[in-house]
Structure formats: structure tokens, C-alpha cells
Design a protein around this motif. Structure first.
Motif, PDB file in Angstrom:
ATOM      1  N   GLY A  90       0.813  -1.208   0.000  1.00 32.67           N
ATOM      2  CA  GLY A  90       0.000   0.000   0.000  1.00 32.67           C
ATOM      3  C   GLY A  90       0.848   1.260   0.000  1.00 32.67           C
ATOM      4  O   GLY A  90       2.047   1.230   0.306  1.00 32.67           O
ATOM      5  N   TRP A  91       0.221   2.395  -0.347  1.00 35.33           N
ATOM      6  CA  TRP A  91       0.973   3.649  -0.403  1.00 35.33           C
ATOM      7  C   TRP A  91       1.418   4.088   0.987  1.00 35.33           C
ATOM      8  O   TRP A  91       2.488   4.692   1.147  1.00 35.33           O
ATOM      9  N   ARG A  92       0.637   3.737   2.011  1.00 39.26           N
ATOM     10  CA  ARG A  92       1.035   4.110   3.369  1.00 39.26           C
ATOM     11  C   ARG A  92       2.283   3.326   3.795  1.00 39.26           C
ATOM     12  O   ARG A  92       3.165   3.868   4.466  1.00 39.26           O
ATOM     13  N   GLY A  93       2.370   2.061   3.391  1.00 39.77           N
ATOM     14  CA  GLY A  93       3.559   1.276   3.698  1.00 39.77           C
ATOM     15  C   GLY A  93       4.800   1.858   3.054  1.00 39.77           C
ATOM     16  O   GLY A  93       5.886   1.865   3.651  1.00 39.77           O
ATOM     17  N   THR A  94       4.643   2.346   1.817  1.00 40.70           N
ATOM     18  CA  THR A  94       5.762   2.992   1.133  1.00 40.70           C
ATOM     19  C   THR A  94       6.229   4.220   1.900  1.00 40.70           C
ATOM     20  O   THR A  94       7.437   4.468   2.049  1.00 40.70           O
ATOM     21  N   LEU A  95       5.286   5.006   2.406  1.00 39.31           N
ATOM     22  CA  LEU A  95       5.644   6.201   3.184  1.00 39.31           C
ATOM     23  C   LEU A  95       6.330   5.831   4.493  1.00 39.31           C
ATOM     24  O   LEU A  95       7.224   6.549   4.966  1.00 39.31           O
ATOM     25  N   TRP A  96       5.930   4.693   5.094  1.00 39.96           N
ATOM     26  CA  TRP A  96       6.611   4.255   6.313  1.00 39.96           C
ATOM     27  C   TRP A  96       8.061   3.887   6.025  1.00 39.96           C
ATOM     28  O   TRP A  96       8.955   4.117   6.854  1.00 39.96           O
ATOM     29  N   LEU A  97       8.328   3.302   4.851  1.00 40.55           N
ATOM     30  CA  LEU A  97       9.705   2.981   4.483  1.00 40.55           C
ATOM     31  C   LEU A  97      10.537   4.244   4.298  1.00 40.55           C
ATOM     32  O   LEU A  97      11.699   4.305   4.700  1.00 40.55           O
ATOM     33  N   ILE A  98       9.933   5.278   3.679  1.00 36.90           N
ATOM     34  CA  ILE A  98      10.640   6.556   3.531  1.00 36.90           C
ATOM     35  C   ILE A  98      10.901   7.164   4.905  1.00 36.90           C
ATOM     36  O   ILE A  98      11.969   7.736   5.161  1.00 36.90           O
ATOM     37  N   THR A  99       9.926   7.033   5.800  1.00 36.54           N
ATOM     38  CA  THR A  99      10.108   7.507   7.169  1.00 36.54           C
ATOM     39  C   THR A  99      11.278   6.795   7.833  1.00 36.54           C
ATOM     40  O   THR A  99      12.090   7.418   8.532  1.00 36.54           O
ATOM     41  N   ALA A 100      11.373   5.480   7.612  1.00 33.72           N
ATOM     42  CA  ALA A 100      12.477   4.709   8.195  1.00 33.72           C
ATOM     43  C   ALA A 100      13.821   5.176   7.645  1.00 33.72           C
ATOM     44  O   ALA A 100      14.820   5.249   8.388  1.00 33.72           O
ATOM     45  N   LEU A 101      13.874   5.503   6.350  1.00 36.29           N
ATOM     46  CA  LEU A 101      15.110   6.039   5.772  1.00 36.29           C
ATOM     47  C   LEU A 101      15.515   7.331   6.481  1.00 36.29           C
ATOM     48  O   LEU A 101      16.699   7.555   6.757  1.00 36.29           O
ATOM     49  N   GLY A 102      14.544   8.179   6.758  1.00 38.48           N
ATOM     50  CA  GLY A 102      14.826   9.423   7.469  1.00 38.48           C
ATOM     51  C   GLY A 102      15.365   9.172   8.865  1.00 38.48           C
ATOM     52  O   GLY A 102      16.284   9.869   9.321  1.00 38.48           O
ATOM     53  N   VAL A 103      14.833   8.154   9.546  1.00 37.08           N
ATOM     54  CA  VAL A 103      15.310   7.818  10.891  1.00 37.08           C
ATOM     55  C   VAL A 103      16.752   7.331  10.849  1.00 37.08           C
ATOM     56  O   VAL A 103      17.589   7.736  11.677  1.00 37.08           O
ATOM     57  N   VAL A 104      17.068   6.458   9.878  1.00 40.43           N
ATOM     58  CA  VAL A 104      18.435   5.957   9.747  1.00 40.43           C
ATOM     59  C   VAL A 104      19.402   7.109   9.469  1.00 40.43           C
ATOM     60  O   VAL A 104      20.493   7.190  10.058  1.00 40.43           O
ATOM     61  N   ALA A 105      19.014   8.013   8.561  1.00 37.96           N
ATOM     62  CA  ALA A 105      19.859   9.172   8.263  1.00 37.96           C
ATOM     63  C   ALA A 105      20.032  10.047   9.496  1.00 37.96           C
ATOM     64  O   ALA A 105      21.120  10.581   9.754  1.00 37.96           O
ATOM     65  N   LEU A 106      18.976  10.185  10.303  1.00 35.50           N
ATOM     66  CA  LEU A 106      19.044  10.994  11.521  1.00 35.50           C
ATOM     67  C   LEU A 106      20.021  10.390  12.524  1.00 35.50           C
ATOM     68  O   LEU A 106      20.780  11.108  13.182  1.00 35.50           O
TER      69      LEU A 106
END
Length: 405
Positions: free
Chosen positions: A171-187
Motif C-alpha cells: 500500500g501507499w502508506r507502507g511505502t511512506l513508512w519505508l521513507i520515514t524509516a530512511l529518514g530515521v536511519v539518516a538521523l
């Protein structure tokens, strides 16, 4: 200890800090995915929230507008902070915006979430580039900048189609959660970043004052129109393909456009360096964009596979145009090159936001999605005329003034 040994030790220490550059690139990769993947997820979002495609498309508009306008404003407010703090705050805002996007129950909440993510992205991108330059030696600075900014293009070219493929499974929400996870790793990576001072990005007022130069204003206006035409079509590419090619499959089109982007990004620097004629390069690039966009409806209507050619040409030319544009701006304002180039970046993203809004308006007024490339192609023709008249005239006047005693 001799001065030579001290300088050598400093160079080695600074070069050792270069291991943090990929973490900065991870952040720009997440930005690249986030900025463009929503265009591919548009049909999913539209169905899930039960809104029209033109209404859902405004999430791209608010993201790009806040990237272009909100980013410089908030970066100015954070100007006295260290780069590590600014980058950390930017990624927190960006990550929270994406998390809120994934949770958004209604369109208004979704638009607010995209605005928050856009502000974070607008603050992060220029500071990440400046930080990368300061983390390494002058001899490797070009590669450092290429790595960080390459994350943005790779995120668009690779991340967007992959995100669309994932959306069909999670789903599109799952895709956004993956992008969120990328942001957390970068943080997490930013927390380990050494302290480094960088010049803040030019504030919005300083960028606007640079427009007093007619040559700069003309070049930036061409970039603005190019941004309107490019993302105005890209945002609704799925709707276009459904109407013109009668297919719900859009990943192949995103790959074609992205592959062209890679080709254009890799080749244009060499072309401009060898020819030393950035004005001519922009002219031919705009001609290619016009030809590709005007040919796209007929190619897609005849057979979906035929649309690959104009998509690749459009992607290559669209990604290539900003390099000679920046060359022209630096030549126009050599004493304020950073301001001019930053102004151009804001114009591109502002144009992207306007393009998404205008594309939605045109569709809501009853225009067929299959005809959208004709509208964006016509707008690119206007940009070409502006380039050949206003920019050329200002360039000639500047050259004459420089040679006049």
C-alpha cells in the motif's frame, strides 16, 4: 612539527570524516524518493481517500512550494546553529512529516503533512551539500558534492519505481513508512556527525533582490516555466497513461523517464565543459523537451511501448537543463554565485508546485489527461521564446558593457 606535517595531518583528519558523506547522501536519497514518489502513488491515494486525482495531486504542490519557500525561511531562522543541529532538526521535521503522511485519514491532514515534509527537505538539502564540502579535502570536494546530490537523483530514478512496486504489495502508506524509516536511519547518522561550521543558505530576501538583474531574472524565469511544465506533466503521468495508452501500469514509464534522467545528468556536464556554450545547450535542450512532449500523446495512443522514446528524451533533457542554467547564472552574477544558483533552485521547485496545481486545475476543468502534454509542451515553447529573446538580449548587453571602456 612542521607546517607541512600539520597540513598533512589536517588533510588526513578531514578526509577521515568523509565516511559521514554517505549518511548525508542517504538523507538526500530519502528526499528524492519523497519528492517524486507521490506522483506515482497518486491513483492509490485518490482511491484510498476517495478524492479526485486533481485534488490528491495538490499534495505534490504543497510539498514543492514549502520546499522552495519554507525551506529558505526556516534555514534563515536556524542560521546561527551548527550544521549538525540544522541537519538534525531538518531530518526530524522531514521524518515527522512523512510519518504524518502515512497516518493521514483525510486530504486536509495529508496536505499539512506534505507541507511539513517539504519544509524539512528544503532546509536539509543545501546544508547537506555545504557540509559534505567541508567534511573532505579540496581535492575530493567535487566527489563529495556529487555523492550527496547524486543521492537526490538516484532517489528519484530508482526509488520512485521501487516505491510504486512496493505500493502494490504494502500500500501507499507502507511505502511512506519505508521513507520515514530512511529518514530515521539518516538521523541516527547525523547524531554521529562531527561539528562543522558552514555558511547558511541565502535567505529568501537576498534571493529576491538578485532578481534586479534582468539577465538573472530571465534565466530564472526560464527555470520556473520549465519546472511548471515538467512536474505539471510528471505528477499526472499515471492519469495520462490511463487515458492515452489505456494502461494502469505506470512503473515502466517512471523507469523510462528516470533512465533518461541518468543519461542527461551524466552527459550534460561534459557537453557544457567541452563546448563552453551553455546558452546554446539550453536552447537545444528546450527544443528536445518540446518535441518529446508533443510526440508523447501520439506515441502512447499508437502503442504504450512507443511512449518509451519520448519519455527517455524528456527525462534526459529535463534533468540536463539545470546544469547550463547554473553556468549562465554564475556568469551573470560571479560575485553572488551562491545566491543566484540558490534562487534558481527555488524557482525550479516553485515551478514544480505551480505545475502540479495548474495540472490539477486543467483536469478539473474537463481537459482530457491524454492531452496534458500539449499544454506543458506549449508552456515549454514560451520558455524557449523567453530564452531566445530576453536572456539572449540581456547576455549581449552584458557582453557589450564588459568590452566598453
Amino acid at each position: 612539527m612542521s607546517a607541512t606535517q600539520t597540513a598533512s595531518g589536517t588533510a588526513r583528519a578531514r578526509d577521515g570524516r568523509g565516511r559521514f558523506i554517505p549518511l548525508l547522501a542517504l538523507g538526500t536519497f530519502a528526499l528524492g524518493v519523497d519528492a517524486y514518489v507521490m506522483a506515482g502513488l497518486l491513483p492509490h491515494v485518490s482511491r484510498d481517500l476517495d478524492v479526485s486525482a486533481s485534488s490528491a495531486g495538490q499534495m505534490v504542490t504543497v510539498f514543492t512550494l514549502c520546499y522552495a519557500l519554507g525551506g529558505p525561511v526556516f534555514a534563515t531562522l536556524l542560521a546561527k546553529r551548527s550544521a549538525k543541529v540544522v541537519l538534525g532538526v531538518a531530518l526530524v521535521v522531514f521524518t515527522l512529516g512523512n510519518a504524518l503522511t502515512a497516518l493521514a485519514p483525510t486530504l486536509p491532514v495529508l496536505l499539512i503533512a506534505r507541507a511539513v515534509a517539504g519544509v524539512g527537505a528544503g532546509v536539509y538539502s543545501p546544508i547537506a551539500a555545504a557540509t559534505a564540502a567541508g567534511l573532505t579535502t579540496p581535492e575530493r570536494r567535487g566527489r563529495a558534492l556529487a555523492t550527496v546530490m547524486g543521492g537526490l537523483s538516484i532517489g528519484t530514478v530508482i526509488g520512485v519505481p521501487v516505491g510504486m512496486l512496493l505500493a502494490s504489495h504494502i500500500g501507499w502508506r507502507g511505502t511512506l513508512w519505508l521513507i520515514t524509516a530512511l529518514g530515521v536511519v539518516a538521523l541516527i547518522g547525523i547524531v554521529r556527525l562531527p561539528k562543522i561550521e558552514v555558511s547558511p543558505p541565502p535567505p529568501l530576501g537576498q534571493r529576491v533582490r538578485a532578481l534586479a538583474s534582468g539577465r538573472v531574472a530571465g534565466i530564472v524565469s526560464v527555470s520556473l516555466l520549465g519546472g511548471i511544465a515538467s512536474l505539471g506533466l510528471y505528477t499526472y503521468l499515471a492519469e495520462f497513461l490511463l487515458d492515452a495508452a489505456h494502461t494502469h501500469q505506470t512503473v515502466w514509464a517512471m523507469w523510462a523517464w528516470g533512465a533518461g534522467g541518468i543519461i542527461g545528468s551524466l552527459l550534460i556536464g561534459r557537453v557544457v565543459d567541452r563546448t563552453r556554450r551553455p546558452f546554446a545547450a539550453v536552447t537545444w535542450i528546450l527544443v528536445l523537451i518540446v518535441a518529446a512532449q508533443f510526440a508523447l500523446p501520439a506515441a502512447a495512443h499508437a502503442a504504450a511501448v512507443l511512449a518509451v522514446v519520448p519519455l527517455v528524451i524528456w527525462g534526459a533533457a529535463g534533468w540536463a537543463v539545470q546544469v547550463p542554467q547554473q553556468h549562465q547564472l554564475i556568469a551573470a552574477q560571479p560575485q553572488q554565485a551562491t545566491v543566484a544558483v540558490s534562487l534558481n533552485s527555488s524557482a525550479v521547485y516553485l515551478g514544480s508546485g505551480i505545475g502540479s496545481a495548474l495540472g490539477g486545475l486543467v483536469l478539473s476543468l474537463g481537459a482530457a489527461p491524454g492531452a496534458l502534454p500539449y499544454y506543458t509542451g506549449a508552456l515549454t515553447v514560451v520558455a524557449l521564446i523567453l530564452h531566445l529573446t530576453v536572456v539572449r538580449g540581456a547576455t549581449r548587453r552584458a557582453a557589450n558593457a564588459a568590452t566598453t571602456p
